[in-house]
Design a protein around this motif. Structure first.
Motif, mmCIF file in Angstrom:
data_model
loop_
_atom_site.group_PDB
_atom_site.id
_atom_site.type_symbol
_atom_site.label_atom_id
_atom_site.label_comp_id
_atom_site.label_asym_id
_atom_site.label_seq_id
_atom_site.Cartn_x
_atom_site.Cartn_y
_atom_site.Cartn_z
ATOM 1 N N ARG A 354 36.287 45.046 47.624
ATOM 2 C CA ARG A 354 37.305 46.096 47.499
ATOM 3 C C ARG A 354 37.558 46.759 48.852
ATOM 4 O O ARG A 354 38.708 47.015 49.225
ATOM 5 C CB ARG A 354 36.849 47.135 46.474
ATOM 6 C CG ARG A 354 37.862 48.240 46.224
ATOM 7 C CD ARG A 354 37.599 48.941 44.915
ATOM 8 N NE ARG A 354 36.244 49.478 44.843
ATOM 9 C CZ ARG A 354 35.708 49.974 43.729
ATOM 10 N NH1 ARG A 354 36.410 49.964 42.596
ATOM 11 N NH2 ARG A 354 34.489 50.451 43.727
ATOM 12 N N THR A 638 43.655 44.257 45.680
ATOM 13 C CA THR A 638 43.661 42.821 45.379
ATOM 14 C C THR A 638 43.442 42.024 46.663
ATOM 15 O O THR A 638 43.991 42.351 47.726
ATOM 16 C CB THR A 638 44.994 42.413 44.748
ATOM 17 O OG1 THR A 638 46.065 42.766 45.635
ATOM 18 C CG2 THR A 638 45.195 43.108 43.419
ATOM 19 N N SER A 662 37.673 38.625 37.609
ATOM 20 C CA SER A 662 38.386 39.052 38.816
ATOM 21 C C SER A 662 39.543 38.125 39.141
ATOM 22 O O SER A 662 40.536 38.546 39.723
ATOM 23 C CB SER A 662 37.415 39.121 40.004
ATOM 24 O OG SER A 662 36.952 37.823 40.329
ATOM 25 N N ILE A 665 43.072 38.987 37.490
ATOM 26 C CA ILE A 665 43.802 40.197 37.829
ATOM 27 C C ILE A 665 45.223 39.820 38.239
ATOM 28 O O ILE A 665 45.417 38.980 39.109
ATOM 29 C CB ILE A 665 43.105 40.948 38.984
ATOM 30 C CG1 ILE A 665 41.729 41.419 38.523
ATOM 31 C CG2 ILE A 665 43.944 42.128 39.442
ATOM 32 C CD1 ILE A 665 40.938 42.117 39.614
ATOM 33 N N LYS A 667 49.008 39.921 39.949
ATOM 34 C CA LYS A 667 49.469 40.340 41.265
ATOM 35 C C LYS A 667 50.344 41.580 41.134
ATOM 36 O O LYS A 667 51.191 41.672 40.255
ATOM 37 C CB LYS A 667 50.257 39.209 41.923
ATOM 38 C CG LYS A 667 49.398 38.011 42.277
ATOM 39 C CD LYS A 667 50.216 36.964 43.002
ATOM 40 C CE LYS A 667 49.357 35.768 43.389
ATOM 41 N NZ LYS A 667 50.144 34.732 44.109
#
Length: 706
Positions: A354, A638, A662, A665, A667
């Motif tokens: 992150r 992202t 993950s 996820i 866009k």
């Protein structure tokens, strides 16, 4: 002579491109490439350099070729010539084909990922000769028979991936074919040298580069082991591959026949054992390449390991000789484990990735952010507490008063540092680049335009390639334009300013000319005397109207010679001036680039503006503990999309449940947001990443010694 001339020109361009784009180049193990051969000829003992196959990692297109040519060790006073395998499409154009052939390149045909039906058809055609492959191996064997070096990229293509994803057996096969030929023709022993080319950041200007030439791999040992076995071909093949079982599942080997030689085995047994030796050599090459490079199972692990490395080695560069080992250490710890999954390890990786995503989308690095806004820091409330060792307050729960105090403290420290003697000296040394900067402004412009127009979007290696090439072209244009400008300025005002100096230089030149004429006249008199004597011996007479010394002195003082010498001196002067400009720039660029990155670069400039605005504009007082759930911040969390390559044979690693989530996820569209909000998210993510990095080091015994 044509081949050597073209190769020398291309290698010199490679020297300029590689050394100009990267700030530091470390070469490890170049002596392995020499392959010294001891023997006896008609004159006694001899010492030569035998054939070598360089099997290099390939993650930066033409820059990898330039790097190998630049870092080759000297052999008998000159760097060894490298003939590279190159894709056949580069030979199709007339100019490109001439350049590739003249530089000694060997064409090779490559195919993108074959479909399942194509692979089945290939298995049905086993034993049939592939004319293009046979031509490739024949030309390569001919090059090796001359004792030369052949450069091969066994991955088959250049790509940007978290690790090596494929190793093709072509290099291993040609090595085995040559070894068989050598035994029939008394050739020199061949060795395979694995080469790991590792970039700290291959597309970033003034990043660093490590080239490690691994230990030599002897082909004859594998061939001897294959043909010395008395068992069947299948058992021989399985015994060879079992020693490399840990990595054999990652390879795919084409089933192609080989030329039959006069061995006692049957043709089928011979072919099977040749393939077994080829497979064993290919497995050894892949194992060596894995040891020389950084390999992660996925992008998340590689990104997280990089953030841990940056946090642990805060404020200093990791030495290049330890770059691979340290990076791989963190990769191995953070790699997902299907047998023993750890929730803490997944949480640490999530915090690290992150933080990486925020840095990536804002154009910052951890070094710049930590230098301007260091964490952890002892807050005013903590200092006033009764215990001097009270735990630091979590940055996520800072109030507006504590944020303002933090900005005031860090700004005052940064200003004091900015006004210090060491910083003033650093800025002065950085400003020393200004006199030679104009030619390089053209290089920067052409470099950016070339990368933007020619590089394929998403291909990091293409960007680095075109930036370096465009920068070299732009530098040539900039130097030529600077020459024109300086010449015009000199004609208008420089001659009058330096008239006295030029008169002195002219007097010195005139004196040198008179001295040269006197020497020529003296030499001419001697020549005349000897010539007259020699002609008299043969009964001839010399023409009294011709005097050699007078002829040479008149030639020296002629207008043609004066013009020629003037132009030669001017050309030499401009070459010396260009050489001085380049040397001056190289001495100043690293410090100037670092100063620019920390002060005037757009990401750092935004931080400085925000730094001051916090002290002027009032902010809200409640802490923002859920900032990572903010719809404006989520797109910045992202990770960048991984690049694709049609020539990679995919092999998907196993993923944990958290990683699978993950990947799902969606866009998001990133919209410009306020710097204040983005700054708070960066600080929150940095603190979480710092704690995750410390947790990684504390859980790893090998990392504790760093």
């Amino acid at each position: 002579m044509e081949l050597q001339l073209v190769y020398h020109i291309l290698r010199k361009i490679s020297d300029w491109a590689v050394t100009g784009y990267y700030s530091e180049i470390l070469i490890d193990g170049p002596e392995n490439v020499l392959n010294v051969q001891q023997g006896v000829d008609g004159k006694g003992a001899k010492r030569t350099n035998g054939p070598v196959i360089l099997c290099s990692s390939h993650h930066n297109e033409m820059i990898d070729i330039a790097t190998l040519a630049t870092t080759m060790p000297k052999c008998q006073g000159e760097r060894r010539h490298v003939s590279f395998w190159a894709k056949d499409s580069m030979f199709k154009s007339a100019v490109g084909g001439w350049v590739m052939r003249s530089s000694g390149a060997i064409p090779v045909k490559r195919n993108p990922n074959k479909s399942e039906s194509a692979e089945l058809n290939g298995k049905e055609n086993l034993g049939k000769q592939d004319n293009k492959s046979e031509s490739l191996f024949a030309s390569t064997t001919g090059t090796l028979a001359l004792g030369k070096v052949v450069g091969v990229f066994p991955e088959g293509t250049s790509y940007t991936q978290p690790g090596i994803v494929q190793v093709m057996p072509g290099a291993a096969r040609v090595a085995v074919e040559y070894e068989i030929w050598r035994r029939q023709n008394q050739g020199e022993d061949i060795v395979i040298i694995p080469v790991g080319i590792v970039y700290t950041d291959k597309s970033r200007y003034q990043s660093r580069l490590k080239v490690q030439y691994g230990s030599p791999i002897s082909v004859k040992e594998y061939l001897d082991e294959s043909f010395s076995s008395s068992s069947s071909s299948s058992s021989s093949s399985s015994s060879l591959s079992s020693s490399n079982a840990s990595i054999s599942s990652s390879l795919s080997y084409p089933e192609s026949s080989a030329t039959t030689y006069s061995f006692s085995n049957t043709e089928d047994t011979y072919i099977a054992r040749t393939r077994a030796a080829t497979k064993a050599v290919a497995l050894r090459i892949e194992k060596a390449l894995f040891e020389l490079t950084i390999n992660a199972p996925d992008w998340e692990t590689l990104y997280a390991a990089g953030i841990v490395r940056d946090i642990i080695f805060e404020g200093e560069e990791v030495p290049l000789n330890y770059w691979v080992s340290i990076s791989q250490l963190f990769v191995d710890y953070l790699a997902p484990s299907t047998s023993n999954p750890s929730k803490a390890a997944d949480e640490n990786k999530h915090a690290l990735t992150r933080y990486f995503a925020l840095l990536h989308h804002t154009g910052l690095t951890h070094a710049v952010l930590q230098d301007l806004f260091p964490l952890p820091i002892t807050l005013e409330s903590t200092v006033s507490s009764s215990s001097s060792t009270a735990p630091l307050k979590d940055v996520r729960f800072w109030t507006d008063r504590e944020w303002k105090w933090y900005h005031t403290t860090t700004l005052s420290k940064n200003l004091r540092r900015l006004l210090s003697t060491s910083t003033a000296l650093n800025i002065a040394q950085s400003l020393a680049i200004l006199p030679v900067l104009p030619p390089y402004l053209c290089a920067f412009l052409v470099s950016s335009l070339t990368a933007r127009i020619l590089a394929t979007p998403g291909e990091e290696e293409g960007e680095a390639q075109f930036r370096s090439v465009g920068g070299g072209i732009g530098l040539g244009i900039g130097l030529a334009f600077s020459k024109v400008v300086v010449s015009q300025i000199w004609r208008r005002g420089g001659a009058r300013i330096s008239e006295n100096l030029l008169r002195k230089v002219w007097l010195v030149g005139k004196g040198f000319q008179v001295l040269l004429v006197q020497c020529v006249e003296s030499l001419g008199t001697r020549i005349d005397t000897k010539t007259t004597t020699g002609l008299h011996i043969f009964g001839l007479s010399q023409n009294s109207g011709f005097n050699i010394s007078e002829f040479v002195s008149n030639l020296i003082q002629s207008q043609i010679v004066k013009t020629l010498m003037s132009r030669l001196l001017k050309g030499a002067g401009w070459l010396i001036a260009a050489w001085c400009v380049i040397k001056w720039y190289n001495m100043c660029i690293k410090r100037a680039y670092t100063t620019y990155t920390y002060t005037l670069a757009p990401p750092a400039r935004k931080l400085w503006i925000h730094h001051i605005s916090v002290l002027i504009v009032p902010r809200r007082t409640s802490p923002y503990t859920h900032i990572f759930e903010d719809p404006d911040i989520v797109p910045y969390l992202t990770l960048p999309s991984p690049p694709t390559n049609a020539f990679i044979r995919r092999r998907e690693p196993a993923r944990t449940a958290s990683e699978g989530a993950s990947k799902s996820i969606p866009k998001y569209e990133r919209r410009p947001i306020a710097t204040s909000k983005l700054f708070v998210a960066l600080m929150y993510a940095k603190e979480e990443a710092r704690r995750a990095a410390l947790s990684v080091v504390a859980s790893n015994e090998a990392a504790k010694s760093l």
